[in-house]
Design an enzyme around this catalytic site. Sequence first.
Site, mmCIF file in Angstrom:
data_model
loop_
_atom_site.group_PDB
_atom_site.id
_atom_site.type_symbol
_atom_site.label_atom_id
_atom_site.label_comp_id
_atom_site.label_asym_id
_atom_site.label_seq_id
_atom_site.Cartn_x
_atom_site.Cartn_y
_atom_site.Cartn_z
ATOM 1 N N CYS A 97 19.994 33.606 42.688
ATOM 2 C CA CYS A 97 20.475 32.886 43.874
ATOM 3 C C CYS A 97 19.338 32.472 44.795
ATOM 4 O O CYS A 97 19.399 31.422 45.421
ATOM 5 C CB CYS A 97 21.490 33.732 44.635
ATOM 6 S SG CYS A 97 20.868 35.353 45.091
ATOM 7 N N GLU A 130 28.818 36.270 49.636
ATOM 8 C CA GLU A 130 27.403 36.071 49.277
ATOM 9 C C GLU A 130 27.382 34.921 48.280
ATOM 10 O O GLU A 130 27.687 35.102 47.110
ATOM 11 C CB GLU A 130 26.849 37.344 48.624
ATOM 12 C CG GLU A 130 27.170 38.610 49.412
ATOM 13 C CD GLU A 130 25.931 39.301 49.918
ATOM 14 O OE1 GLU A 130 24.919 38.622 50.145
ATOM 15 O OE2 GLU A 130 25.997 40.527 50.088
HETATM 16 P P1 NAD Z 1 31.329 31.860 40.123
HETATM 17 O O1 NAD Z 1 31.657 31.536 41.527
HETATM 18 O O2 NAD Z 1 31.669 30.871 39.075
HETATM 19 O O3 NAD Z 1 32.029 33.227 39.677
HETATM 20 C C1 NAD Z 1 31.827 34.437 40.375
HETATM 21 C C2 NAD Z 1 33.028 35.345 40.154
HETATM 22 O O4 NAD Z 1 34.171 34.768 40.776
HETATM 23 C C3 NAD Z 1 33.407 35.555 38.705
HETATM 24 O O5 NAD Z 1 33.826 36.883 38.543
HETATM 25 C C4 NAD Z 1 34.570 34.594 38.510
HETATM 26 O O6 NAD Z 1 35.457 34.937 37.478
HETATM 27 C C5 NAD Z 1 35.260 34.697 39.851
HETATM 28 N N1 NAD Z 1 36.091 33.559 40.235
HETATM 29 C C6 NAD Z 1 35.986 32.258 39.828
HETATM 30 N N2 NAD Z 1 36.909 31.505 40.469
HETATM 31 C C7 NAD Z 1 37.600 32.343 41.292
HETATM 32 C C8 NAD Z 1 38.643 32.152 42.233
HETATM 33 N N3 NAD Z 1 39.178 30.962 42.455
HETATM 34 N N4 NAD Z 1 39.091 33.233 42.921
HETATM 35 C C9 NAD Z 1 38.539 34.454 42.739
HETATM 36 N N5 NAD Z 1 37.536 34.694 41.852
HETATM 37 C C10 NAD Z 1 37.071 33.640 41.141
HETATM 38 O O7 NAD Z 1 29.762 32.190 40.107
HETATM 39 P P2 NAD Z 1 28.866 32.575 38.853
HETATM 40 O O8 NAD Z 1 28.620 31.365 38.022
HETATM 41 O O9 NAD Z 1 29.406 33.802 38.196
HETATM 42 O O10 NAD Z 1 27.500 33.018 39.582
HETATM 43 C C11 NAD Z 1 26.483 32.134 39.933
HETATM 44 C C12 NAD Z 1 26.569 31.787 41.406
HETATM 45 O O11 NAD Z 1 26.490 32.980 42.197
HETATM 46 C C13 NAD Z 1 25.406 30.926 41.882
HETATM 47 O O12 NAD Z 1 25.878 29.975 42.788
HETATM 48 C C14 NAD Z 1 24.501 31.927 42.579
HETATM 49 O O13 NAD Z 1 23.616 31.350 43.521
HETATM 50 C C15 NAD Z 1 25.499 32.839 43.213
HETATM 51 N N6 NAD Z 1 24.931 34.146 43.554
HETATM 52 C C16 NAD Z 1 24.742 34.464 44.864
HETATM 53 C C17 NAD Z 1 24.144 35.678 45.201
HETATM 54 C C18 NAD Z 1 23.909 36.077 46.646
HETATM 55 O O14 NAD Z 1 23.538 37.221 46.880
HETATM 56 N N7 NAD Z 1 24.080 35.203 47.614
HETATM 57 C C19 NAD Z 1 23.772 36.569 44.192
HETATM 58 C C20 NAD Z 1 24.000 36.225 42.864
HETATM 59 C C21 NAD Z 1 24.580 35.007 42.559
#
Ligand code: NAD
Length: 447
Positions: free
Chosen positions: A261, A227
């Site tokens: 998002c 997602e």
């Molecule tokens: P992010 O991708 O930076 O981090 C999300 C999670 O992934 C965190 O727990 C982080 O520590 C972890 N992570 C980071 N790098 C990783 C890797 N290489 N391998 C595994 N895990 C890793 O996102 P964010 O800044 O926490 O959240 C914001 C983003 O999430 C925005 O792009 C937003 O649109 C999206 N989002 C999407 C939805 C949806 O339902 N589609 C919902 C909420 C947020």
Amino acid sequence: MKERLISYDPSNGEALGSVPVSGPRQITDTVARARKAFGPWKEMGIDARCTLLHKALSRSREEHSVKTLSVLLCREMGKDIQRGSGEVDGAIFGGQANVNSVKNALQTRSAGGGTRIEYRPLGVVAVISPWNYPLAMAINLLIPALVAGNSVVLKPSEETPLIAQEFVEKLNEVLPKNVLQIVFGDGKQGRMLVQSEVNMIAFTGSRATGKNIMARAADGVKRLVMELGGNDPMIVMKDADLDSAAYFAVASSFENAGQMCTATERIYVDESIADRFARRVTEIASDYRVGPWNMPGVNIGPIINARQHSLIVSHLKDAEAKGATVLLGGSKQEAPYITPTVIDGMLTSMAMEREETFGPVVAMSRFSHIENAIARANDSPYGLGAVVFGGKDAPAVADRLEAGMIGINQGVGAGNAPWVGAKQSGFGYHGSADGHRQFAQLRVVSQ
Ligand code: NAD
């Protein structure tokens, strides 16, 4: 000494608490414990699992628990108390409703001709969640995983570890040991978890991280639910109800300080109504107030961290340098807040048209022909949500938009429908029978 992850209140930088960063060995051991717990959890059967999950979620519903969770969520993430309590309530009630609907979705069914379809657990599921809806995003994925009979290892965002810890501890007062565990850290620990002996990764977060996870999951052909981010367009046609379109534009762009998002990120408005629309949007936006979670009347909280604040400011500076008109707010902002901002004259060359801004910014552009608006709306690698406001032709315009969720004269995503992205906003999803079934292994048995 063990490294610790400190969690800060984004409105004032105050340290709220800390958790230990999980080391490589600890992550391996956690997954091994989850694997051991998987057997008995699976054998228990779906009815018994659902009873336990209902009981666990009921504990979190007790009044003092909802209050503690809401205040912690707001302090750690920054949203105001009304939104914070709404998220906690929604996550818990929604979680309970999900327990039932997942159970229904996973019942064995007949495929005819003596063949039946069964839904078996996959094993250990890693749930990796973001900070913007720290509770809702985690629970949406971990409930179907647990009901299906998997054990779960949750890695919450490094920005919001405390609310996740509090919630998991609450559930674990009821759940059997090691069925639901938590590991802490940032991308580094996330990568280790992805590469550990898990069977599935259910991820909500950015597109960049999603790509990274997919590459690393390829080795074990691990199941994925992705997602990812969005850059949602809104089209306002000349016969739209101008007032409701303007209210929606502001509410959707500013919700959760724009850190959502499916926030509206780009608006294409028919030039014949654009002046009136811009005026109305600016009036409505002027009534929003920035401030910390507990200040009365606040509806835009702080931006989660300095990096995200700089990114929003850089998008605003870029728009200003390329000739956009600032109707409200603008790039002169003092961290951690972005005051309500309205930009007219967005161009395809601007960062805010091409990328997710993730801040409280209404960004609009005028069109003279609907074909042009549709082309710009679709000209994006993202495809999470898309919205059209208009009269009788609005459904036909909506039909041509490339997104997983479409709103016609309203926002996206409602009822028991899946929460689903198209294009690079991800694949796999949660919600609805189809969504729930992704947390299980489909087995076709003929006898
Ligand atoms: P992010 O991708 O930076 O981090 C999300 C999670 O992934 C965190 O727990 C982080 O520590 C972890 N992570 C980071 N790098 C990783 C890797 N290489 N391998 C595994 N895990 C890793 O996102 P964010 O800044 O926490 O959240 C914001 C983003 O999430 C925005 O792009 C937003 O649109 C999206 N989002 C999407 C939805 C949806 O339902 N589609 C919902 C909420 C947020």
